[in-house]
Design a protein around this motif. Sequence first.
Motif, mmCIF file in Angstrom:
data_model
loop_
_atom_site.group_PDB
_atom_site.id
_atom_site.type_symbol
_atom_site.label_atom_id
_atom_site.label_comp_id
_atom_site.label_asym_id
_atom_site.label_seq_id
_atom_site.Cartn_x
_atom_site.Cartn_y
_atom_site.Cartn_z
ATOM 1 N N GLY A 429 0.824 -1.206 0.000
ATOM 2 C CA GLY A 429 0.000 0.000 0.000
ATOM 3 C C GLY A 429 0.851 1.246 0.000
ATOM 4 N N GLY A 430 0.184 2.380 -0.027
ATOM 5 C CA GLY A 430 0.878 3.655 -0.136
ATOM 6 C C GLY A 430 1.792 3.938 1.024
ATOM 7 N N GLY A 431 2.783 4.743 0.808
ATOM 8 C CA GLY A 431 3.714 5.099 1.856
ATOM 9 C C GLY A 431 3.540 6.524 2.334
ATOM 10 N N ASP A 432 2.494 7.232 1.844
ATOM 11 C CA ASP A 432 2.270 8.608 2.263
ATOM 12 C C ASP A 432 1.545 8.593 3.591
ATOM 13 N N GLY A 433 2.174 7.972 4.592
ATOM 14 C CA GLY A 433 1.550 7.806 5.892
ATOM 15 C C GLY A 433 2.235 8.654 6.940
ATOM 16 N N ALA A 449 -8.664 10.536 13.331
ATOM 17 C CA ALA A 449 -9.076 11.531 12.343
ATOM 18 C C ALA A 449 -8.277 11.382 11.050
ATOM 19 N N LEU A 450 -6.981 11.129 11.164
ATOM 20 C CA LEU A 450 -6.159 10.915 9.968
ATOM 21 C C LEU A 450 -6.605 9.672 9.213
ATOM 22 N N ILE A 455 -5.622 8.335 5.411
ATOM 23 C CA ILE A 455 -4.176 8.491 5.568
ATOM 24 C C ILE A 455 -3.678 7.374 6.471
ATOM 25 N N ASN A 456 -2.680 6.628 6.006
ATOM 26 C CA ASN A 456 -2.129 5.536 6.810
ATOM 27 C C ASN A 456 -1.454 6.090 8.062
ATOM 28 N N GLN A 495 6.404 2.667 5.316
ATOM 29 C CA GLN A 495 4.975 2.905 5.497
ATOM 30 C C GLN A 495 4.648 4.346 5.882
ATOM 31 N N PHE A 496 5.638 5.188 6.060
ATOM 32 C CA PHE A 496 5.359 6.577 6.435
ATOM 33 C C PHE A 496 6.429 7.492 5.853
#
Length: 653
Positions: A429-433, A449-450, A455-456, A495-496
């Motif tokens: 999955g996306g890494g824009d966490g 909330a995120l 948002i991961n 992951q972030f």
Amino acid sequence: MAASMTADAAHAMAFSLPIKIALIGVLGIGAQWLAWRLQRPAIVLMAVAGLIFGPLLGALLQFNLPTPIADFVQLFRLDPVNDFGDLYRPLVGLSVAIILFEGGLNLRFRDLGDARNAVLRMVFLGGPIAWVLGAMAAYYIVGLPLLIAVMVGGLFVVTGPTVIMPLLRQAHLKPRPANILKWEGIVNDPVGALFAVIGYEIIVFQLTGVSAAAIFGRLAFAAIFGVVIGIASAYALAWSFRRGHIPEYLKAPVVLAWVLAVYVLSNKLADETGLLTVTAMGMTMANLKFAAQVEMRRFKETITIILVSGVFVILTATLTPAVLKAFLLEWRVWAFVAAMMVLVRPIAVMLSTLGTGLNWRESLLVSLIAPRGIVAVAVAGLFAAELQALGLDQGALFVPLAFALVGVTVIFAGFFIGPLAKALGQSAGGGDGVLIVGANPWSLGLAKALRDMNINVLIADTNWRRLRAARLDGHNTYFGEVLSESADYSLDHSQFNHIISATPNDAYNALVSVEFGPELGRNRVFQIMNNDGEAEDESIAFTSRGRTLTSRGRSFDALTRDWWNGWRFRVTKLSDEYSLEDFYRDRGDNLDLIVAKKADGSLEFIQPGQEDRARKATVLSFCPATDKDVSRGEGAKRAGGSTLAGPTAKLPT
């Protein structure tokens, strides 16, 4: 007259050599910086820099240029073999030794996890298979002499960890294939170098007429001796560190000096077995516990980055226009590269991973992603010089083959690792966490909330009980110290790409920010302030902490107090019809803006004075609950001593 010309030539060389050394540094580090900005493998940009200032400027000198222009081009043209003279080979050798030591220093066996069996099989079974198949490809396709083909096949077993790590951060693979690629790259560097050493020693002994038994006997003795020296050196240094025999400020320099010493000592016994010695030393030190290990590793990483950058530019610049033209137009070179990518590597991986628990999708992905890196080129350059010194002109092909394989595999992996992972179902999955350090009522509300904004989120804390509420709410969690050495490998950094340090300890928040700042960029590292409205220059130094979180920059105590007073997080879509001013009018001027999510999915964290960044975006705010919210049941929810954010309210646009 001749003496005068010789003196003039020596003077010109003495004048130009410092300029060329400085140029190599600027080109190498500049390529690293540009690669960071563009999020592309640095190895490609370093190769381009070396080609431009090496063979391309050399080709330019073949034209009838005016004397001033020719002198200017000659001044900045890199010709490392002639520029450095007799120093060229030892400089490259010592640099490779330090690079391999630093690679071994990153290998801690306990971090292999569930990829242990696959990695060990790929190294100790897949490595020899790839060696044999690669040697056959070099012999039958390129037409190299058998023993040189053995060296080529052995060296190109390696995969570059300096290339793999940035790719893994971009691709966001699932943990098991990511760990296999990462650890195979680290372990394979010294193994491939050892294979090449074996081939080289066979050539040397053959030229001297020594029997096969004597060849392998001496190689075995040299390899065992080198490993013993490396391991003993690591234990001796660790012992001296623990006993305080070496002061703190000298520990890293002492290790660096000793790496060079044991490398030279081992090479005196058998040429290039020093590479095995320094790798064994690095691996041993990585698995010992002693003070200042983290500081020493950072020092080594800095030295290695400088050496990698310089060596790669130097080796690229050694390619002459004639050799470059020959191998670019030679179909055998590209046929060899294709065979290594689609036959040798896949066969070796598939055979070695049978019975390890990997499914065919994981094995296929690992087999297709094998970018070669700096070690392949550096060792190839080292052995090319050694072979030519022995009178074997075919050794000159070693470097062009290395560059062709490195360039194609790096470009292929850089462009296709993401699509391949998605097609094979190996993308995590996306890494824009966002990584949130510190589990408390306010940060858990922020995490919820995120997550509602798609948002991961990963929540980290050293207290298992504080993470209980996060686990119950379905958040991804990390139990442990994010600043520890084990977190470097057990925490999935892919992951972030943003971090929020939200603990009540301002100094710890700053420490976390400083640790992650170089990796993520300081513009993506945030922390909660200690005191409300505290000026940046009155707290911890600006360069020693993260950026201020929230538009009002309030403290941990203030945010926590407001949380218990009923403040909640809100997700609101702002547009021309419902502007930021409308939002302030409805919710009050004392609200805090946290983050704005743009139409393209990118995140903009709002700092004091940056409220305009929230315009025409989906914005997350922290604001008082209105009577309408309470009537809808959106007040505080308290259970078991933990507070979770209620459902977010979206105002109509």
